[in-house]
Enzyme design. Structure first.
Site, PDB file in Angstrom:
ATOM      1  N   SER A  46      13.079   3.662  12.078  1.00  0.00           N
ATOM      2  CA  SER A  46      12.998   1.971  12.162  1.00  0.00           C
ATOM      3  C   SER A  46      13.235   1.480  13.370  1.00  0.00           C
ATOM      4  O   SER A  46      14.053   1.721  14.237  1.00  0.00           O
ATOM      5  CB  SER A  46      14.327   1.930  11.089  1.00  0.00           C
ATOM      6  OG  SER A  46      14.447   0.536  10.980  1.00  0.00           O
ATOM      7  N   GLU A  77      10.768   1.313   5.152  1.00  0.00           N
ATOM      8  CA  GLU A  77       9.908   1.463   4.084  1.00  0.00           C
ATOM      9  C   GLU A  77       9.772   2.871   3.695  1.00  0.00           C
ATOM     10  O   GLU A  77       8.858   3.211   3.047  1.00  0.00           O
ATOM     11  CB  GLU A  77       8.540   0.944   4.449  1.00  0.00           C
ATOM     12  CG  GLU A  77       8.345  -0.580   4.628  1.00  0.00           C
ATOM     13  CD  GLU A  77       8.530  -1.436   3.519  1.00  0.00           C
ATOM     14  OE1 GLU A  77       8.887  -0.854   2.364  1.00  0.00           O
ATOM     15  OE2 GLU A  77       8.351  -2.598   3.556  1.00  0.00           O
ATOM     16  N   HIS A 159       1.609  -8.615   2.562  1.00  0.00           N
ATOM     17  CA  HIS A 159       2.527  -7.832   3.462  1.00  0.00           C
ATOM     18  C   HIS A 159       1.435  -7.058   4.345  1.00  0.00           C
ATOM     19  O   HIS A 159       1.517  -7.398   5.446  1.00  0.00           O
ATOM     20  CB  HIS A 159       3.150  -6.815   2.593  1.00  0.00           C
ATOM     21  CG  HIS A 159       4.127  -6.070   3.277  1.00  0.00           C
ATOM     22  ND1 HIS A 159       5.130  -5.316   2.556  1.00  0.00           N
ATOM     23  CD2 HIS A 159       4.159  -5.661   4.506  1.00  0.00           C
ATOM     24  CE1 HIS A 159       5.624  -4.452   3.557  1.00  0.00           C
ATOM     25  NE2 HIS A 159       5.162  -4.776   4.710  1.00  0.00           N
TER      26      HIS A 159
HETATM   27 ZN   LIG Z   1       5.221  -3.500   6.397  1.00  0.00          ZN
END
Ligand SMILES: [Zn+2]
Length: 213
Positions: A46, A77, A159
């Site tokens: 991340s 994610e 997205h």
């Molecule tokens: Zn994304």
């Protein structure tokens, strides 16, 4: 434990290439590989700059979220990746990008129809749009799987892009084709109305590449 050095290196290099080729910006996007035999997912961390990311920064984890090895938190994610590996046994590599032409179609809430012959062998057909899912949830995986039954890419509503494959090399080429198709669709709309491949041509291409509808 098995040595994941090769997997870590492939992931880091794929992520850096995606950054350099502008399929992602900042620290967005994520890349993973799944060792199905041992139940280990290797995924980008991340919030780490792709230009300084090293193979050792790649996080090893199980699909339930347990980190096996890593000095960083896994990509926010990770559930989207884990949810797909859990349900699709044919998938061992996943790339998520925010490539700009394709993402702009996701903002229009439009998939990309079959406008190019290469979309058949590389993407399995059109590029469908999946329903909206909150970032960081398993719902993103479920929504994507619902539209990728016989496809290997989709647009995530408002997205970005999700691409699946058997290897990162294969998934990366697919991610490039998604952006290429989106770019051509965008350009053709500037000068007219894109014409889709005719159904009899699509049928012949499906047969040629052994694809289902
Ligand atoms: Zn994304």
């Amino acid at each position: 434990m098995k040595n994941y050095q090769e997997a870590r290196k492939t992931i880091q290099q794929t992520a850096l290439k995606a950054y350099r080729e502008q399929l992602v910006t900042g620290t967005s996007g994520n890349v993973s590989l799944y060792d199905r035999e041992n139940g280990i997912m290797a995924i980008t961390p991340s919030n780490l700059d792709y230009q300084v990311m090293a193979p050792e920064d790649i996080v090893l984890m199980e699909l339930d979220g347990a980190v096996v090895e890593g000095r960083h938190k896994p990509s926010s994610e990770w559930r989207m990746h884990a949810g797909i590996y859990a349900k699709r046994e044919d998938v061992t590599a996943i790339i998520h990008t925010h490539s700009p032409y394709a993402t702009s179609f996701s903002v229009l809430h439009e998939g990309i129809p079959v406008i190019l012959v290469e979309m058949l062998p590389f993407l399995g057909g059109d590029i469908p749009l999946s329903q909206f899912g909150m970032p960081g949830t398993f719902e993103l995986a479920e929504n994507a799987l619902a539209v990728m039954k016989s496809r290997n890419s989709c647009l995530l509503m408002n997205h970005g892009v999700l691409v699946i494959g058997k290897s990162l090399e294969q998934a990366y080429v697919r991610a490039q084709y998604v952006e290429d198709a989106a770019r051509i669709c965008h350009y053709s709309r500037q000068i007219g109305q894109p014409q889709l491949l005719e159904e009899n041509v699509l049928e012949a291409l499906r047969e040629k590449y052994h694809l289902t509808r």
